[in-house]
Motif scaffolding. Structure first.
Motif, PDB file in Angstrom:
ATOM      1  N   VAL A 197       0.832  -1.204   0.000  1.00 33.94           N
ATOM      2  CA  VAL A 197       0.000   0.000   0.000  1.00 33.94           C
ATOM      3  C   VAL A 197       0.867   1.255   0.000  1.00 33.94           C
ATOM      4  CG1 VAL A 197      -1.677   1.332   1.331  1.00 33.94           C
ATOM      5  CG2 VAL A 197      -1.966  -1.134   1.070  1.00 33.94           C
ATOM      6  N   LEU A 198       1.893   1.277   0.842  1.00 27.74           N
ATOM      7  CA  LEU A 198       2.777   2.446   0.894  1.00 27.74           C
ATOM      8  C   LEU A 198       3.531   2.633  -0.421  1.00 27.74           C
ATOM      9  CD1 LEU A 198       4.272   2.210   4.505  1.00 27.74           C
ATOM     10  CD2 LEU A 198       2.323   3.559   3.693  1.00 27.74           C
ATOM     11  N   ALA A 199       3.969   1.538  -1.026  1.00 30.49           N
ATOM     12  CA  ALA A 199       4.667   1.633  -2.312  1.00 30.49           C
ATOM     13  C   ALA A 199       3.737   2.146  -3.406  1.00 30.49           C
ATOM     14  CB  ALA A 199       5.242   0.274  -2.695  1.00 30.49           C
ATOM     15  N   LEU A 200       2.497   1.685  -3.391  1.00 28.59           N
ATOM     16  CA  LEU A 200       1.524   2.157  -4.374  1.00 28.59           C
ATOM     17  C   LEU A 200       1.281   3.655  -4.217  1.00 28.59           C
ATOM     18  CD1 LEU A 200      -0.698   1.480  -6.533  1.00 28.59           C
ATOM     19  CD2 LEU A 200      -2.264   1.203  -4.604  1.00 28.59           C
ATOM     20  N   ALA A 201       1.092   4.100  -2.979  1.00 31.44           N
ATOM     21  CA  ALA A 201       0.867   5.516  -2.732  1.00 31.44           C
ATOM     22  C   ALA A 201       2.068   6.351  -3.178  1.00 31.44           C
ATOM     23  CB  ALA A 201       0.569   5.758  -1.257  1.00 31.44           C
ATOM     24  N   ALA A 202       3.277   5.884  -2.876  1.00 32.19           N
ATOM     25  CA  ALA A 202       4.476   6.620  -3.269  1.00 32.19           C
ATOM     26  C   ALA A 202       4.615   6.688  -4.787  1.00 32.19           C
ATOM     27  CB  ALA A 202       5.717   5.970  -2.652  1.00 32.19           C
ATOM     28  N   ASP A 203       4.348   5.589  -5.457  1.00 32.35           N
ATOM     29  CA  ASP A 203       4.416   5.557  -6.916  1.00 32.35           C
ATOM     30  C   ASP A 203       3.447   6.584  -7.517  1.00 32.35           C
ATOM     31  OD1 ASP A 203       5.181   3.920  -9.491  1.00 32.35           O
ATOM     32  OD2 ASP A 203       2.996   4.092  -9.525  1.00 32.35           O
ATOM     33  N   PHE A 204       2.238   6.619  -6.986  1.00 35.27           N
ATOM     34  CA  PHE A 204       1.219   7.544  -7.488  1.00 35.27           C
ATOM     35  C   PHE A 204       1.618   9.001  -7.223  1.00 35.27           C
ATOM     36  CE2 PHE A 204      -2.700   9.996  -6.841  1.00 35.27           C
ATOM     37  CZ  PHE A 204      -3.368   9.744  -8.028  1.00 35.27           C
ATOM     38  N   VAL A 205       2.034   9.296  -5.989  1.00 38.87           N
ATOM     39  CA  VAL A 205       2.349  10.668  -5.617  1.00 38.87           C
ATOM     40  C   VAL A 205       3.558  11.190  -6.391  1.00 38.87           C
ATOM     41  CG1 VAL A 205       3.124  12.151  -3.725  1.00 38.87           C
ATOM     42  CG2 VAL A 205       1.268  10.515  -3.354  1.00 38.87           C
ATOM     43  N   MET A 229      -9.256  -2.844  -9.206  1.00 42.23           N
ATOM     44  CA  MET A 229      -7.942  -3.413  -9.493  1.00 42.23           C
ATOM     45  C   MET A 229      -7.373  -4.057  -8.235  1.00 42.23           C
ATOM     46  SD  MET A 229      -7.141  -2.852 -12.710  1.00 42.23           S
ATOM     47  CE  MET A 229      -5.360  -2.918 -12.808  1.00 42.23           C
ATOM     48  N   PRO A 230      -6.944  -5.308  -8.300  1.00 42.35           N
ATOM     49  CA  PRO A 230      -6.330  -5.933  -7.129  1.00 42.35           C
ATOM     50  C   PRO A 230      -4.898  -5.417  -6.939  1.00 42.35           C
ATOM     51  CG  PRO A 230      -6.309  -7.458  -8.975  1.00 42.35           C
ATOM     52  CD  PRO A 230      -7.079  -6.251  -9.448  1.00 42.35           C
ATOM     53  N   LEU A 231      -4.539  -5.186  -5.702  1.00 40.04           N
ATOM     54  CA  LEU A 231      -3.162  -4.790  -5.406  1.00 40.04           C
ATOM     55  C   LEU A 231      -2.324  -6.047  -5.234  1.00 40.04           C
ATOM     56  CD1 LEU A 231      -1.092  -2.605  -4.835  1.00 40.04           C
ATOM     57  CD2 LEU A 231      -1.796  -2.628  -2.437  1.00 40.04           C
ATOM     58  N   ALA A 232      -1.416  -6.259  -6.167  1.00 37.54           N
ATOM     59  CA  ALA A 232      -0.668  -7.501  -6.186  1.00 37.54           C
ATOM     60  C   ALA A 232       0.343  -7.572  -5.046  1.00 37.54           C
ATOM     61  CB  ALA A 232       0.058  -7.640  -7.520  1.00 37.54           C
ATOM     62  N   ALA A 233       0.473  -8.743  -4.471  1.00 37.54           N
ATOM     63  CA  ALA A 233       1.508  -8.977  -3.466  1.00 37.54           C
ATOM     64  C   ALA A 233       2.876  -8.763  -4.093  1.00 37.54           C
ATOM     65  CB  ALA A 233       1.396 -10.389  -2.910  1.00 37.54           C
ATOM     66  N   GLY A 234       3.759  -8.118  -3.357  1.00 37.82           N
ATOM     67  CA  GLY A 234       5.094  -7.856  -3.883  1.00 37.82           C
ATOM     68  C   GLY A 234       5.203  -6.579  -4.664  1.00 37.82           C
ATOM     69  N   PHE A 235       4.142  -5.753  -4.720  1.00 37.67           N
ATOM     70  CA  PHE A 235       4.193  -4.513  -5.472  1.00 37.67           C
ATOM     71  C   PHE A 235       5.351  -3.629  -5.001  1.00 37.67           C
ATOM     72  CE2 PHE A 235       3.202  -0.091  -6.270  1.00 37.67           C
ATOM     73  CZ  PHE A 235       2.688  -0.098  -7.553  1.00 37.67           C
ATOM     74  N   GLY A 236       5.490  -3.498  -3.678  1.00 35.24           N
ATOM     75  CA  GLY A 236       6.549  -2.647  -3.146  1.00 35.24           C
ATOM     76  C   GLY A 236       7.940  -3.144  -3.528  1.00 35.24           C
TER      77      GLY A 236
END
Length: 252
Positions: free
Chosen positions: A206-214, A241-248
């Protein structure tokens, strides 16, 4: 004996996360959760703790570009009906960011009731993007006062919600995102399967997704493929959209 006037409560910005950059070129305002109805003053320590992980992750990702991140300390804990205190405090915070840093893009990033505040205040002229994590939203079947969406025209919006959230209904954030999509195509929503309100099970993702977006919306970095796909996909696909495991890990 003269009575002393009751001091007027005001919102304020907390200290910047980490060392504040010499030249600020983008600002994230972190909006903690709150309560539906309450006139009590929030605890600054608890408010900062609730968004500390997100703030640190964003500052680390955007330090080279000149990112400043502040927690917004509300004047009271409650949304309080039509007063919408938390949204008003978020708008004040955007004004304060402009006063401090000048004409720089601002992202409102809120959690729980702070997510609702971010979405409401997203129409501020300095705001170019909104992140709402597990946002608290009211039932949307009341035609008399539906949650507003037109203020988000021209903004990029990311919503993240756990499918097993026991506090804020993920179905309501889906319906809201679908309404936003009708007036603004630049909205995406990720579902974190089996995670609950705090999103602790997939916190890194979740944190990696937010950082990528911002980093993309404030500084023009290229979005990761999942974010690109979510923004481009029509509903309901782009809103579930599912948030995939390992995104970060894929971004490190």
């Amino acid at each position: 004996m003269a009575q002393q006037a009751t001091p007027v409560r005001t919102a304020r910005l907390g200290r910047a996360f980490g060392p504040e950059p010499t030249a600020v070129s983008g600002v994230v305002l972190l909006l903690p959760g709150g309560e539906e109805v309450s006139a009590r003053r929030p605890s600054p320590l608890l408010a900062a703790a609730s968004v500390r992980g997100l703030g640190r992750r964003l500052v680390r990702a955007g330090r080279a570009e000149g990112l400043a991140a502040h927690v917004v300390h509300y004047r009271c804990r409650g949304w309080n009906g039509s007063e919408a205190h938390l949204a008003r405090d978020a708008s004040w915070a955007a004004d304060e960011a402009v006063r401090r840093y000048g004409d720089v893009p601002v992202c409102l990033a809120g959690i729980d009731m702070g997510g609702r505040a971010a979405l409401h205040a997203g129409g501020h002229e300095a705001v170019n993007s909104v992140v709402a994590i597990a946002p608290w939203l009211p039932e949307d079947d009341m035609a008399s006062s539906p949650e507003p969406v037109k203020q988000l025209v021209g903004r990029r919006v990311l919503i993240v919600h756990g499918t097993n959230d026991e506090r804020t209904d993920p179905e309501l954030s889906f319906r809201y995102a679908a309404r936003v999509k009708k007036v603004n195509r630049d909205v995406c929503r990720f579902e974190v399967h089996s995670d609950r309100h705090g999103l602790h099970q997939h916190r890194d993702e979740v944190l990696a997704l937010a950082a990528d977006f911002v980093m993309g919306v404030l500084f023009g970095r290229g979005f990761s493929r999942p974010v690109q796909d979510a923004l481009a996909a029509p509903p309901p696909l782009g809103l579930r959209m599912p948030l995939a495991a390992g995104f970060g890990r894929s971004l490190r």
